[in-house]
Design a protein around this motif. Sequence first.
Motif, PDB file in Angstrom:
ATOM      1  N   ALA A  35       0.872  -1.129   0.134  1.00 24.81           N
ATOM      2  CA  ALA A  35      -0.100   0.026  -0.241  1.00 24.81           C
ATOM      3  C   ALA A  35       0.946   1.369   0.031  1.00 24.81           C
ATOM      4  O   ALA A  35       1.990   1.349   0.398  1.00 24.81           O
ATOM      5  N   GLY A  36       0.342   2.266  -0.646  1.00 25.21           N
ATOM      6  CA  GLY A  36       0.782   3.493  -0.431  1.00 25.21           C
ATOM      7  C   GLY A  36       1.863   3.700  -1.857  1.00 25.21           C
ATOM      8  O   GLY A  36       1.907   3.011  -2.542  1.00 25.21           O
ATOM      9  N   PRO A  37       2.226   5.167  -1.970  1.00 19.68           N
ATOM     10  CA  PRO A  37       3.148   5.541  -3.016  1.00 19.68           C
ATOM     11  C   PRO A  37       4.436   4.864  -3.071  1.00 19.68           C
ATOM     12  O   PRO A  37       4.723   4.204  -2.211  1.00 19.68           O
ATOM     13  N   VAL A  38       5.174   4.884  -4.164  1.00 19.66           N
ATOM     14  CA  VAL A  38       6.666   4.621  -4.221  1.00 19.66           C
ATOM     15  C   VAL A  38       6.954   6.074  -4.264  1.00 19.66           C
ATOM     16  O   VAL A  38       6.625   6.940  -4.878  1.00 19.66           O
ATOM     17  N   THR A  39       8.217   6.266  -3.446  1.00 22.58           N
ATOM     18  CA  THR A  39       8.502   7.811  -3.377  1.00 22.58           C
ATOM     19  C   THR A  39      10.213   7.905  -3.530  1.00 22.58           C
ATOM     20  O   THR A  39      10.827   6.888  -3.210  1.00 22.58           O
ATOM     21  N   ALA A  40      10.357   8.771  -4.291  1.00 24.01           N
ATOM     22  CA  ALA A  40      11.937   9.075  -4.746  1.00 24.01           C
ATOM     23  C   ALA A  40      12.526  10.275  -4.214  1.00 24.01           C
ATOM     24  O   ALA A  40      11.569  11.287  -4.140  1.00 24.01           O
ATOM     25  N   CYS A  41      13.629  10.455  -3.740  1.00 24.19           N
ATOM     26  CA  CYS A  41      14.152  11.660  -3.348  1.00 24.19           C
ATOM     27  C   CYS A  41      15.441  11.889  -4.245  1.00 24.19           C
ATOM     28  O   CYS A  41      16.281  10.950  -4.398  1.00 24.19           O
ATOM     29  N   ALA A  42      15.551  13.134  -4.705  1.00 27.31           N
ATOM     30  CA  ALA A  42      16.732  13.570  -5.710  1.00 27.31           C
ATOM     31  C   ALA A  42      17.500  14.524  -4.616  1.00 27.31           C
ATOM     32  O   ALA A  42      16.866  15.470  -3.970  1.00 27.31           O
ATOM     33  N   ALA A  43      18.690  14.329  -4.185  1.00 26.63           N
ATOM     34  CA  ALA A  43      19.501  15.215  -3.266  1.00 26.63           C
ATOM     35  C   ALA A  43      20.917  15.451  -3.808  1.00 26.63           C
ATOM     36  O   ALA A  43      21.487  14.771  -4.604  1.00 26.63           O
ATOM     37  N   VAL A  44      21.029  16.870  -3.847  1.00 22.04           N
ATOM     38  CA  VAL A  44      22.220  17.354  -4.421  1.00 22.04           C
ATOM     39  C   VAL A  44      23.139  17.919  -3.112  1.00 22.04           C
ATOM     40  O   VAL A  44      22.579  18.833  -2.229  1.00 22.04           O
ATOM     41  N   THR A  45      24.467  17.392  -2.947  1.00 20.41           N
ATOM     42  CA  THR A  45      25.158  17.699  -1.678  1.00 20.41           C
ATOM     43  C   THR A  45      26.280  18.482  -1.728  1.00 20.41           C
ATOM     44  O   THR A  45      26.921  18.690  -0.692  1.00 20.41           O
ATOM     45  N   GLY A  46      26.754  18.712  -2.884  1.00 20.11           N
ATOM     46  CA  GLY A  46      28.005  19.112  -3.228  1.00 20.11           C
ATOM     47  C   GLY A  46      29.252  18.186  -2.570  1.00 20.11           C
ATOM     48  O   GLY A  46      28.848  16.863  -2.599  1.00 20.11           O
ATOM     49  N   LEU A  47      30.268  18.551  -2.368  1.00 18.37           N
ATOM     50  CA  LEU A  47      31.427  17.920  -1.802  1.00 18.37           C
ATOM     51  C   LEU A  47      31.625  18.071  -0.218  1.00 18.37           C
ATOM     52  O   LEU A  47      32.635  18.078   0.502  1.00 18.37           O
ATOM     53  N   ARG A  48      30.684  18.945   0.531  1.00 19.50           N
ATOM     54  CA  ARG A  48      30.864  19.212   1.898  1.00 19.50           C
ATOM     55  C   ARG A  48      30.932  18.053   2.605  1.00 19.50           C
ATOM     56  O   ARG A  48      29.996  17.087   2.494  1.00 19.50           O
ATOM     57  N   ARG A  49      31.541  18.082   4.199  1.00 17.12           N
ATOM     58  CA  ARG A  49      31.248  17.083   4.830  1.00 17.12           C
ATOM     59  C   ARG A  49      30.035  16.836   5.111  1.00 17.12           C
ATOM     60  O   ARG A  49      29.262  17.717   5.922  1.00 17.12           O
ATOM     61  N   PRO A  50      29.611  15.656   5.316  1.00 21.63           N
ATOM     62  CA  PRO A  50      28.038  15.670   5.816  1.00 21.63           C
ATOM     63  C   PRO A  50      27.909  15.181   7.123  1.00 21.63           C
ATOM     64  O   PRO A  50      28.830  15.122   7.982  1.00 21.63           O
ATOM     65  N   PRO A  51      26.738  15.415   7.586  1.00 23.67           N
ATOM     66  CA  PRO A  51      26.497  14.969   9.247  1.00 23.67           C
ATOM     67  C   PRO A  51      26.894  13.901   9.717  1.00 23.67           C
ATOM     68  O   PRO A  51      26.800  12.828   8.901  1.00 23.67           O
ATOM     69  N   GLU A  52      27.479  13.799  10.893  1.00 25.16           N
ATOM     70  CA  GLU A  52      27.965  12.494  11.326  1.00 25.16           C
ATOM     71  C   GLU A  52      27.067  11.579  11.579  1.00 25.16           C
ATOM     72  O   GLU A  52      25.776  11.918  12.181  1.00 25.16           O
ATOM     73  N   GLY A  53      27.364  10.211  11.121  1.00 23.96           N
ATOM     74  CA  GLY A  53      26.521   8.986  11.225  1.00 23.96           C
ATOM     75  C   GLY A  53      25.525   8.944   9.995  1.00 23.96           C
ATOM     76  O   GLY A  53      24.676   8.080  10.172  1.00 23.96           O
ATOM     77  N   LEU A  54      25.659   9.770   9.068  1.00 28.18           N
ATOM     78  CA  LEU A  54      24.640   9.439   7.783  1.00 28.18           C
ATOM     79  C   LEU A  54      25.253   8.049   7.257  1.00 28.18           C
ATOM     80  O   LEU A  54      26.401   7.579   7.002  1.00 28.18           O
ATOM     81  N   THR A  55      24.113   7.344   6.792  1.00 30.01           N
ATOM     82  CA  THR A  55      24.228   6.111   6.079  1.00 30.01           C
ATOM     83  C   THR A  55      22.870   5.777   5.676  1.00 30.01           C
ATOM     84  O   THR A  55      22.004   6.442   5.550  1.00 30.01           O
ATOM     85  N   ASP A  56      22.986   4.561   4.771  1.00 35.08           N
ATOM     86  CA  ASP A  56      21.533   4.163   4.452  1.00 35.08           C
ATOM     87  C   ASP A  56      20.381   4.208   5.468  1.00 35.08           C
ATOM     88  O   ASP A  56      20.529   3.753   6.580  1.00 35.08           O
ATOM     89  N   SER A  57      19.139   4.763   5.165  1.00 38.09           N
ATOM     90  CA  SER A  57      18.260   4.817   6.254  1.00 38.09           C
ATOM     91  C   SER A  57      17.701   3.534   6.994  1.00 38.09           C
ATOM     92  O   SER A  57      17.441   3.609   7.921  1.00 38.09           O
TER      93      SER A  57
END
Length: 231
Positions: A35-57
């Motif tokens: 049930a429910g939609p399929v949802t896609a996100c497009a993200a542009v991050t540049g080359l900056r240091r990401p938030p600590e702990g970022l990984t696959d949801s």
Amino acid sequence: MPYEAPTHSVERSLRATLGARIVAGIDEVGRGAWAGPVTACAAVTGLRRPPEGLTDSKLLTVKRRTVMAEQLTGWVTDHALGHASPEEIDELGMTAALRLAAVRALEGLSVVPDAIILDGKHDYLGNPWQVRTVIKGDQSCVSVAAASVIAKVYRDARMAELGMEYAAFGFADNAGYPSPVHRAALEAWGPTPYHRLSWAYLDSLPRWRHLKKVRQIIDEADEAEQLGFDF
């Protein structure tokens, strides 16, 4: 469980080989749900240091994932969400629905990416986009990991809203994916307006199987999705 933090190595490679200054990572959620939609996100991050702990949801707890999504929406250079409805999934099949959701996400960006990183091994976007597919990109690529978290948190929240309307189905907990509570509610009440009616779960529900919509062409990937697998 320990994991390697995602890097910008693929983003840097696309910049070096294609001259891609703007790279968008795309990930989706809801592919294997009933049930429910399929949802896609497009993200542009540049080359900056990401938030600590970022990984696959999927590797983050609900609490940590929610906090991370809040951090990311203020940290990314740009992002947008796109959706394909249950009706569109039934009509088009999952591969085309994924493309539709991803295109809608890309069209929501304020800039047109020079290149795109797709999580997985299948390029469901194709022309005219420059696409690099990366298996487990949601764990290894910063932009795809960011897209993964944002998409998951948004869709889970949307399904929780639907759960207030259809409490028996447990959408707040299962997000529309297969679960004992979800199946029991289907057996008792039948599918809601938010269910995908071309999915194979209806075959095992004698009272409701007459509602199933059969498409003329179903590729192997779609058949796997109808069995409830989430890739």
